[in-house]
Design an enzyme around this catalytic site. Structure first.
Site, PDB file in Angstrom:
ATOM      1  N   GLY A 122      -6.758   0.848 -10.194  1.00  0.00           N
ATOM      2  CA  GLY A 122      -7.607   1.219 -11.320  1.00  0.00           C
ATOM      3  C   GLY A 122      -8.330   0.061 -11.977  1.00  0.00           C
ATOM      4  O   GLY A 122      -8.877   0.199 -13.074  1.00  0.00           O
ATOM      5  N   GLU A 181       3.100   4.423 -10.916  1.00  0.00           N
ATOM      6  CA  GLU A 181       3.022   5.037 -12.250  1.00  0.00           C
ATOM      7  C   GLU A 181       4.281   5.858 -12.533  1.00  0.00           C
ATOM      8  O   GLU A 181       4.661   6.036 -13.695  1.00  0.00           O
ATOM      9  CB  GLU A 181       1.733   5.877 -12.345  1.00  0.00           C
ATOM     10  CG  GLU A 181       0.516   4.959 -12.401  1.00  0.00           C
ATOM     11  CD  GLU A 181      -0.777   5.551 -11.867  1.00  0.00           C
ATOM     12  OE1 GLU A 181      -0.850   6.776 -11.676  1.00  0.00           O
ATOM     13  OE2 GLU A 181      -1.720   4.768 -11.638  1.00  0.00           O
ATOM     14  N   ASN A 202      -5.325  10.723  -4.345  1.00  0.00           N
ATOM     15  CA  ASN A 202      -4.344  10.963  -5.408  1.00  0.00           C
ATOM     16  C   ASN A 202      -5.127  11.227  -6.681  1.00  0.00           C
ATOM     17  O   ASN A 202      -5.669  10.296  -7.281  1.00  0.00           O
ATOM     18  CB  ASN A 202      -3.433   9.737  -5.550  1.00  0.00           C
ATOM     19  CG  ASN A 202      -2.486   9.859  -6.723  1.00  0.00           C
ATOM     20  OD1 ASN A 202      -2.366  10.929  -7.338  1.00  0.00           O
ATOM     21  ND2 ASN A 202      -1.802   8.764  -7.052  1.00  0.00           N
ATOM     22  N   GLU A 259       0.385  -0.407  -2.361  1.00  0.00           N
ATOM     23  CA  GLU A 259      -0.500  -0.379  -3.525  1.00  0.00           C
ATOM     24  C   GLU A 259      -0.130  -1.506  -4.488  1.00  0.00           C
ATOM     25  O   GLU A 259       0.776  -1.336  -5.333  1.00  0.00           O
ATOM     26  CB  GLU A 259      -0.375   0.961  -4.257  1.00  0.00           C
ATOM     27  CG  GLU A 259      -0.785   2.147  -3.424  1.00  0.00           C
ATOM     28  CD  GLU A 259      -1.247   3.305  -4.299  1.00  0.00           C
ATOM     29  OE1 GLU A 259      -2.374   3.763  -4.098  1.00  0.00           O
ATOM     30  OE2 GLU A 259      -0.490   3.718  -5.202  1.00  0.00           O
ATOM     31  N   SER A 284      -8.029   0.433  -5.905  1.00  0.00           N
ATOM     32  CA  SER A 284      -9.478   0.207  -6.005  1.00  0.00           C
ATOM     33  C   SER A 284     -10.179   0.247  -4.648  1.00  0.00           C
ATOM     34  O   SER A 284     -11.153  -0.478  -4.419  1.00  0.00           O
ATOM     35  CB  SER A 284      -9.782  -1.115  -6.735  1.00  0.00           C
ATOM     36  OG  SER A 284      -9.287  -1.047  -8.069  1.00  0.00           O
ATOM     37  N   LYS A 323      -4.043  12.120  -9.503  1.00  0.00           N
ATOM     38  CA  LYS A 323      -3.288  11.792 -10.726  1.00  0.00           C
ATOM     39  C   LYS A 323      -3.433  12.940 -11.729  1.00  0.00           C
ATOM     40  O   LYS A 323      -3.491  14.096 -11.316  1.00  0.00           O
ATOM     41  CB  LYS A 323      -3.747  10.433 -11.268  1.00  0.00           C
ATOM     42  CG  LYS A 323      -3.691   9.333 -10.182  1.00  0.00           C
ATOM     43  CD  LYS A 323      -3.865   7.945 -10.694  1.00  0.00           C
ATOM     44  CE  LYS A 323      -3.771   6.967  -9.520  1.00  0.00           C
ATOM     45  NZ  LYS A 323      -3.852   5.569  -9.935  1.00  0.00           N
ATOM     46  N   HIS A 333       5.207   6.505  -6.532  1.00  0.00           N
ATOM     47  CA  HIS A 333       3.999   5.846  -7.026  1.00  0.00           C
ATOM     48  C   HIS A 333       4.380   4.902  -8.174  1.00  0.00           C
ATOM     49  O   HIS A 333       5.285   5.202  -8.949  1.00  0.00           O
ATOM     50  CB  HIS A 333       2.982   6.891  -7.510  1.00  0.00           C
ATOM     51  CG  HIS A 333       1.633   6.282  -7.749  1.00  0.00           C
ATOM     52  ND1 HIS A 333       1.351   5.565  -8.888  1.00  0.00           N
ATOM     53  CD2 HIS A 333       0.518   6.231  -6.980  1.00  0.00           C
ATOM     54  CE1 HIS A 333       0.105   5.108  -8.803  1.00  0.00           C
ATOM     55  NE2 HIS A 333      -0.418   5.495  -7.657  1.00  0.00           N
TER      56      HIS A 333
END
Ligand code: 13P
Length: 253
Positions: free
Chosen positions: A175, A100, A13, A169, A209, A15, A98
């Site tokens: 991250g 985000e 991904n 996730e 991560s 992003k 996702h």
């Protein structure tokens, strides 16, 4: 890893990273390197780079993914991209829900409509679920991810669910450099598998991560079929380390 004949899948991904020129450069680097034959690889660049990525991936085993999709095929939806448009560009996987995007307002009901839209247009959704740090600390992970998963697959029959992909996730691991432990991630993924008919044979990924160093231990878990990779998908070396770890874990079986 990957019990029950499920082929390992490593998805990058990207992003909001990579211009068209950067996309071409990274894909050329990836294509120049040998990939394990028994691992499926997907890259999900930004929308603006999909056409160039499709060109770069001609006759490559690397499949193309998108990071979002609209639920309708066309209409007055300024700024949105439809499943038909993605399919035309050679996209075969779409990351849906996702964290985000959920943080930007996407609801469980939106995710469910997008899953149906993908399935109606020949796209495989990679449905992302995961709990916040507070939910994690309050031991609400199970409730949160099973609720998200059930909502995402509402009205999807078992045969269709089996063709989908789900990525667990944990938001606190994205991250941060701190991944979930392999055993814990495997336990949550097993619960996700049990939450919806058909997911027993679907591919379930871990994300947060994941990188070359921790991929072997994560991939050694029986319910983890692969990874949804953010930061470590942005350079060829880092992404190939994860792909190779998936390949090694599979041949070790
Ligand atoms: P990182 O691998 O950078 O933690 O990102 C994970 C992720 O959000 C993939 O969708």
């Amino acid at each position: 890893m990957s019990d029950g004949g499920r082929r390992p899948l490593i998805a990058g991904n990207w992003k909001m990273h990579k211009t068209v020129a950067e996309t071409r450069a990274l894909l050329r680097e990836l294509r120049a390197r040998p990939l394990p034959r028994h691992v499926d690889v997907v890259v999900a660049p930004p929308f603006t780079a999909l056409a160039a990525a499709h060109e770069e991936l001609t006759e490559s085993p690397i499949a193309l993914g998108a990071q979002n999709v609209h639920e309708f095929t066309h209409g007055p939806f300024t700024g949105e991209i439809s499943p038909v448009m993605l399919h035309e560009l050679g996209v075969r996987f779409v990351i849906v829900g996702h964290s985000e995007r959920r943080a930007a307002g996407e609801t469980d009901a939106d995710v469910n409509r997008k899953v149906h839209a993908c399935l109606a247009h020949g796209l495989t959704p990679i449905v992302a679920v995961g709990e916040t740090k507070d939910e994690h600390l309050a031991h609400r992970t199970h409730d949160r991810v099973t609720a998200q998963t059930r909502a995402a697959f509402e009205g999807v029959d078992a045969a269709a669910a089996a063709r989908c992909v789900v990525a667990y996730e944990p938001i606190w691991a994205i991250g941060t450099g701190l991944s979930d432990s392999p055993e814990n991630a495997n336990g949550v993924i097993a619960e996700i598998r049990a939450a919806v008919d058909g997911l027993a044979s679907a591919r379930l990924l871990y994300g947060g991560s994941m990188k070359g160093e921790n991929a072997p231990a994560l991939m050694a878990q029986p319910d983890i079929d692969g990874g949804l990779i953010g930061g470590a998908s942005l350079t060829a070396n880092a992404f190939l380390e994860v792909i190779d770890a998936a390949g090694a874990a599979t041949s070790a079986r």
